[in-house]
Enzyme design. Structure first.
Site, PDB file in Angstrom:
ATOM      1  N   GLY A 155     -63.783  19.400  46.827  1.00  0.00           N
ATOM      2  CA  GLY A 155     -64.647  18.230  46.844  1.00  0.00           C
ATOM      3  C   GLY A 155     -64.011  17.084  46.083  1.00  0.00           C
ATOM      4  O   GLY A 155     -63.180  17.303  45.195  1.00  0.00           O
ATOM      5  N   GLN A 201     -63.630   9.372  41.489  1.00  0.00           N
ATOM      6  CA  GLN A 201     -62.393   9.995  41.005  1.00  0.00           C
ATOM      7  C   GLN A 201     -61.133   9.286  41.477  1.00  0.00           C
ATOM      8  O   GLN A 201     -60.064   9.476  40.913  1.00  0.00           O
ATOM      9  CB  GLN A 201     -62.334  11.466  41.448  1.00  0.00           C
ATOM     10  N   CYS A 227     -62.481  21.010  38.337  1.00  0.00           N
ATOM     11  CA  CYS A 227     -62.544  19.626  38.803  1.00  0.00           C
ATOM     12  C   CYS A 227     -61.133  19.057  38.874  1.00  0.00           C
ATOM     13  O   CYS A 227     -60.338  19.290  37.959  1.00  0.00           O
ATOM     14  CB  CYS A 227     -63.385  18.812  37.826  1.00  0.00           C
ATOM     15  N   LEU A 228     -60.834  18.321  39.939  1.00  0.00           N
ATOM     16  CA  LEU A 228     -59.495  17.744  40.076  1.00  0.00           C
ATOM     17  C   LEU A 228     -59.199  16.716  38.980  1.00  0.00           C
ATOM     18  O   LEU A 228     -58.041  16.412  38.717  1.00  0.00           O
ATOM     19  CB  LEU A 228     -59.325  17.100  41.459  1.00  0.00           C
ATOM     20  N   HIS A 266     -72.075  18.818  41.819  1.00  0.00           N
ATOM     21  CA  HIS A 266     -70.928  18.428  40.987  1.00  0.00           C
ATOM     22  C   HIS A 266     -70.426  17.032  41.397  1.00  0.00           C
ATOM     23  O   HIS A 266     -70.207  16.166  40.545  1.00  0.00           O
ATOM     24  CB  HIS A 266     -69.829  19.487  41.142  1.00  0.00           C
ATOM     25  N   GLU A 267     -70.266  16.835  42.712  1.00  0.00           N
ATOM     26  CA  GLU A 267     -69.739  15.541  43.178  1.00  0.00           C
ATOM     27  C   GLU A 267     -70.757  14.427  42.980  1.00  0.00           C
ATOM     28  O   GLU A 267     -70.394  13.289  42.668  1.00  0.00           O
ATOM     29  CB  GLU A 267     -69.315  15.620  44.649  1.00  0.00           C
ATOM     30  N   HIS A 294     -70.489  13.027  39.626  1.00  0.00           N
ATOM     31  CA  HIS A 294     -69.394  12.054  39.486  1.00  0.00           C
ATOM     32  C   HIS A 294     -69.882  10.644  39.803  1.00  0.00           C
ATOM     33  O   HIS A 294     -69.497   9.677  39.142  1.00  0.00           O
ATOM     34  CB  HIS A 294     -68.234  12.389  40.428  1.00  0.00           C
TER      35      HIS A 294
HETATM   36 NI    NI Z   1     -65.044  16.977  39.871  1.00  0.00          NI
END
Ligand code: NI
Length: 167
Positions: free
Chosen positions: A46, A51, A91-92, A133-134, A137
């Site tokens: 995701g 991000q 998380c990236l 989660h997204e 963000h």
């Molecule tokens: Ni993330």
């Protein structure tokens, strides 16, 4: 298509609150394609526009093992949440860190797709975790911020050390 740089925690820009998208146009569709390519190449399941330093309400997700089930959420809204479950998340923007977070087990989300069409989706399991989660963000929240201050401090110093070692 292009691979976009991903902001790394604790970058302040990860705390910006994303704005609603007024029109789903070709510029948005290009960003969707670039975000999908960025997510697949990372690899991740995701990615939120936040991000990649685009502060608009857009998320891409693909939790399939075959990487052929891209889901695009524009202006997503959680309209229902049920149950509660702890899952390990990563998380990236926080590479190499995996921690347990408690979230709703099932969610119903309403959003626009990349053609500007409204859809409603009921999700559970990894997809439900990923959506929440997204969406965090987009509110400027990174998953590690659910953890204790002590843990967050430890994570920040671990990341600093990792980055020094890869320079
Ligand atoms: Ni993330």
């Amino acid at each position: 298509m292009a691979i976009l740089p991903i902001l790394q925690y604790p970058d302040e820009r990860l705390h910006k609150v994303a704005k609603k998208i007024d029109q789903v146009d070709n510029g948005i569709r290009k960003l969707v394609r670039d975000m999908a390519e960025t997510m697949y190449s990372a690899p991740g399941v995701g990615l939120a526009a936040t991000q990649v330093d685009q502060h608009i309400r857009l998320i891409v997700i693909d939790v399939s093992e075959t990487h052929d089930d891209l889901k695009v959420f524009i202006n997503p809204e959680l309209i229902q949440g049920a149950g509660q479950k702890e899952n390990e998340e990563g998380c990236l923007s926080v590479p190499g860190i995996y921690e347990k977070v408690s979230r709703a087990e099932r969610v119903t989300v309403r959003a626009l797709d990349e053609h500007g069409k409204t859809f409603t989706l009921e999700a559970e399991g990894l997809l439900a975790v990923c959506i929440q989660h997204e969406m965090d963000h987009l509110q400027g929240k990174v998953f590690v911020e659910y953890l204790s201050h002590l843990k967050q401090t430890r994570i920040r110093s671990k990341l600093k050390k990792q980055r020094r070692e890869t320079l």
